[in-house]
Motif scaffolding. Structure first.
Motif, PDB file in Angstrom:
ATOM      1  N   GLN A  98       0.933  -0.896   0.382  1.00 16.44           N
ATOM      2  CA  GLN A  98       0.243  -0.036   0.096  1.00 16.44           C
ATOM      3  C   GLN A  98       0.656   1.130   0.143  1.00 16.44           C
ATOM      4  OE1 GLN A  98      -3.599  -1.164   2.989  1.00 16.44           O
ATOM      5  NE2 GLN A  98      -4.122  -0.193   2.224  1.00 16.44           N
ATOM      6  N   HIS A  99       0.139   2.740  -0.355  1.00 16.93           N
ATOM      7  CA  HIS A  99       1.077   3.950  -0.444  1.00 16.93           C
ATOM      8  C   HIS A  99       1.963   4.204  -1.248  1.00 16.93           C
ATOM      9  CE1 HIS A  99      -1.379   3.259   3.018  1.00 16.93           C
ATOM     10  NE2 HIS A  99      -0.109   2.603   4.498  1.00 16.93           N
ATOM     11  N   SER A 101       3.395   4.527  -5.148  1.00 12.13           N
ATOM     12  CA  SER A 101       2.396   5.031  -6.041  1.00 12.13           C
ATOM     13  C   SER A 101       3.949   5.248  -7.984  1.00 12.13           C
ATOM     14  CB  SER A 101       2.224   6.826  -6.096  1.00 12.13           C
ATOM     15  OG  SER A 101       3.308   7.095  -5.978  1.00 12.13           O
ATOM     16  N   TRP A 137       5.998   3.153   0.510  1.00 12.49           N
ATOM     17  CA  TRP A 137       5.504   3.357   1.715  1.00 12.49           C
ATOM     18  C   TRP A 137       6.145   3.113   2.531  1.00 12.49           C
ATOM     19  CZ3 TRP A 137       6.547   0.103   5.398  1.00 12.49           C
ATOM     20  CH2 TRP A 137       7.061  -0.979   6.515  1.00 12.49           C
ATOM     21  N   ARG A 170       3.701   8.465   4.719  1.00  9.70           N
ATOM     22  CA  ARG A 170       4.167   7.980   3.660  1.00  9.70           C
ATOM     23  C   ARG A 170       2.965   7.459   2.277  1.00  9.70           C
ATOM     24  NH1 ARG A 170       2.687   5.127   8.645  1.00  9.70           N
ATOM     25  NH2 ARG A 170       0.471   3.548   8.176  1.00  9.70           N
ATOM     26  N   PHE A 171       1.501   7.921   2.695  1.00  6.28           N
ATOM     27  CA  PHE A 171       0.593   8.291   2.047  1.00  6.28           C
ATOM     28  C   PHE A 171       0.284   8.859   0.910  1.00  6.28           C
ATOM     29  CE2 PHE A 171      -3.549   7.251   4.877  1.00  6.28           C
ATOM     30  CZ  PHE A 171      -2.680   5.755   5.749  1.00  6.28           C
ATOM     31  N   THR A 172      -0.172   8.405  -0.133  1.00  7.52           N
ATOM     32  CA  THR A 172       0.627   8.614  -1.490  1.00  7.52           C
ATOM     33  C   THR A 172      -0.697  10.669  -1.781  1.00  7.52           C
ATOM     34  OG1 THR A 172      -0.529   6.378  -1.708  1.00  7.52           O
ATOM     35  CG2 THR A 172      -0.390   7.978  -4.119  1.00  7.52           C
ATOM     36  N   GLY A 218      -6.549   4.367   2.322  1.00  2.00           N
ATOM     37  CA  GLY A 218      -5.218   4.491   1.652  1.00  2.00           C
ATOM     38  C   GLY A 218      -4.221   5.864   1.078  1.00  2.00           C
ATOM     39  N   MET A 219      -4.899   6.687   1.309  1.00  2.00           N
ATOM     40  CA  MET A 219      -4.298   7.701   0.049  1.00  2.00           C
ATOM     41  C   MET A 219      -4.544   9.366   0.783  1.00  2.00           C
ATOM     42  SD  MET A 219      -5.252   6.686  -3.423  1.00  2.00           S
ATOM     43  CE  MET A 219      -4.467   8.578  -4.482  1.00  2.00           C
ATOM     44  N   HIS A 319      -6.099   3.358  11.248  1.00  2.00           N
ATOM     45  CA  HIS A 319      -6.902   3.845  10.111  1.00  2.00           C
ATOM     46  C   HIS A 319      -7.628   2.902   9.783  1.00  2.00           C
ATOM     47  CE1 HIS A 319      -1.802   4.986   9.731  1.00  2.00           C
ATOM     48  NE2 HIS A 319      -1.864   3.485  10.139  1.00  2.00           N
TER      49      HIS A 319
END
Length: 532
Positions: A98-99, A101, A137, A170-172, A218-219, A319
């Motif tokens: 996740q996270h 890009s 991430w 770490r989020f997109t 999760g962005m 989260h």
């Protein structure tokens, strides 16, 4: 033509360190598995653990996008060598870290749609990315952007209410904003932006795949309730960002049929479905098969809890994601850094590095441990901003040490699970009759530890044979999406957990009051940490 009796399903897992594939039948029985380890099989990219750390800025941690594509080329060759019959695969789906890009260069989608089946993917897509090294991430370069995201909606609590999480480096969303600000030409030349999961789906689809609801949540960009990008947050990410992201889609939805490239090169059936891919945590929930009366507990380097929620909660230290199995439900993720490594440290110190001795000492002390409680944070904990060792007697008085090794061991293990129960209840998990725990991860093979988990939560504990829940979840996504496309309901019993232990009858009388005592202890620890 793939018949129901012969149909198989391909699941892929593009994690930080490796790319895995599993082929299953309609009962999720494993037919074949293969793995490509980036550091081992693709040494030319000079990654460490699958990533590159910028020496000039150690907070910048990326991975070569083309390495992931070459890994897929290698993986497909491994499946050919294993004599996999691709024509029997009815649907494909995947999961990914996740996270992270991926930034597609202008014209990349046209290239994806016109691939030459006689050549490898990595040679044809080598120039298709405006950012050659994808942020992962592990990247933590977006502190300024995170502040901007929280300020844009009135603070971290409002951001958590809208998107499911306060701003995380770490989020997109913050990462896209950083690239837009610091590399405006690169951003302008990016035709589309994918998460790693939708990037994986794009390779099989032959066009840029949409992001699914669960991974999109999760962005720090999507409104959990509307399932749409939040307008104020989008403004922080640069011009034309809606076009670059596309609209998110329901999890496990069918995106279309497989690209002609895979039909011609590998012999896939042209009707093979590509199902939306998702992040590793949502896919783990699918792979574990938990419902609203289950709590998933992964006992690994970090301990992670996955909780099914009927409505979103506002949390600052956890989260909330969209639930991949139910569009009207949600899932909570609670992560505790001090998991198996903390348990191993206790074992080494008090049980001479022996798990057998550790278990013997653990079982020799009574449940409740005479009221003694220990909390061991070898590294600063996520949900409690504290590190160090904390010991208490039954009155809540702080102690420097306990009187014996067995008390130390039980105090530490009970302390871990009491803390996890405290936060699970705060986020909405209801302990009671009918609730169950599914344990996975390395420590799930230790029945003595699982018995403490069972007693503290007052729930029976189950395990599954296959502990790679994200990969199995990816294969199950393919199966679910395939059945949905045909208008068929999905069975609830694809995976059958095995009962390992049950709580003793008076466990709640013992541990209920200890959880309440822990509430004040946690407050005291947090206050002490603020003063340091």
């Amino acid at each position: 033509m793939v018949t129901e009796s012969s149909a198989s399903f391909l699941g892929l897992d593009l994690s930080t360190q490796q790319l895995k594939a599993v082929i299953v039948n309609e009962n999720l029985e494993i037919l074949h598995e293969e793995t490509v380890i980036f550091e081992t099989h693709l040494p030319e990219y000079r990654t460490n653990g699958g990533v590159r750390v910028n020496k000039a800025n150690p907070h910048e941690i990326t991975a070569p996008t083309i390495m992931w594509i070459k890994a897929l080329d290698l993986l497909m060759d491994k499946l050919i060598i294993a004599s996999v019959d691709f024509s029997k695969i009815a649907a494909i789906s995947g999961t990914a870290q996740q996270h992270g890009s991926v930034y597609w260069q202008n014209g990349a989608e046209k290239t994806l749609g016109n691939l030459d089946s006689s050549n490898f993917l990595h040679t044809q897509l080598a120039t298709s990315f405006s950012v050659s090294d994808s942020p992962t991430w592990m990247d933590s370069t977006t502190k300024i952007e995170c502040r901007c995201f929280e300020e844009a909606v009135g603070g971290p609590e409002n951001l958590a209410r809208i998107t499911g999480s306060r701003a995380y480096e770490r989020f997109t969303g913050p990462q896209i904003a950083r690239i837009s600000t610091h590399r405006p030409e690169t951003f302008k030349n990016s035709e589309r932006i994918s998460l790693v999961s939708s990037f994986l789906a794009s390779l099989f689809l032959g066009r840029i795949a949409p992001i699914d609801y669960s991974d999109a949540s999760g962005m720090n960009l999507m409104d959990l309730r509307t399932k749409k990008w939040h307008p104020q947050l989008l403004k922080l990410c640069g011009p034309d960002i809606e076009k670059k992201l596309g609209d998110p889609v329901p999890s496990c939805s069918c995106l279309g049929t497989i690209s002609p490239y895979f039909v011609e090169r590998y012999g896939f059936n042209e009707k093979c479905k590509v199902i939306a891919c998702s992040g590793d945590n949502p896919s783990s929930l699918i792979g574990m098969g938990i419902k609203d009366d289950w709590l998933a507990v992964s006992l690994g380097t970090s301990d992670t809890l996955l909780i099914w929620l009927s409505e979103p909660k506002t949390v600052l230290n956890g989260h909330i994601l969209c639930n991949p199995l139910d569009p009207n439900a949600y899932m909570a993720i609670l992560c505790f850094k001090n998991g198996s490594l903390a348990r191993e440290k206790i074992r080494n110190r008090y049980a001479d590095k022996s798990w057998d001795e550790f278990n013997e000492l653990l079982e020799s002390t009574p449940r409740g441990n005479f009221g003694y409680l220990g909390l061991h944070f070898d590294v600063e904990e996520i949900l409690i901003a504290a590190s160090g060792e904390f010991r208490y007697n039954k009155e809540g008085k702080k102690l420097s040490k306990f009187s014996s090794s067995e008390i130390e061991i039980r105090a530490a293990i009970e302390g871990q699970f009491l803390l996890r129960r405290l936060f699970a209840e705060e986020i909405g998990f209801k302990i009671g009759k009918g609730t169950k725990i599914l344990a996975t991860g390395g420590a799930s093979c230790n029945k003595s530890i699982l018995q403490v988990l069972s007693d503290v939560f007052g729930c029976p504990v189950y395990t599954q044979d296959n502990v790679n829940s994200a990969l199995i979840g990816a294969a199950k996504q393919a199966l679910i999406g395939f059945n949905k496309e045909r208008g068929e309901n999905n069975r609830a019993d694809y995976l059958t957990p095995k009962l390992v232990c049950e709580p003793y009858k008076n466990s709640e009388d013992m541990y209920g009051p200890m959880v309440q005592k822990l509430v004040q202890i946690v407050k005291n620890i947090e206050n002490e940490s603020k003063q340091i």
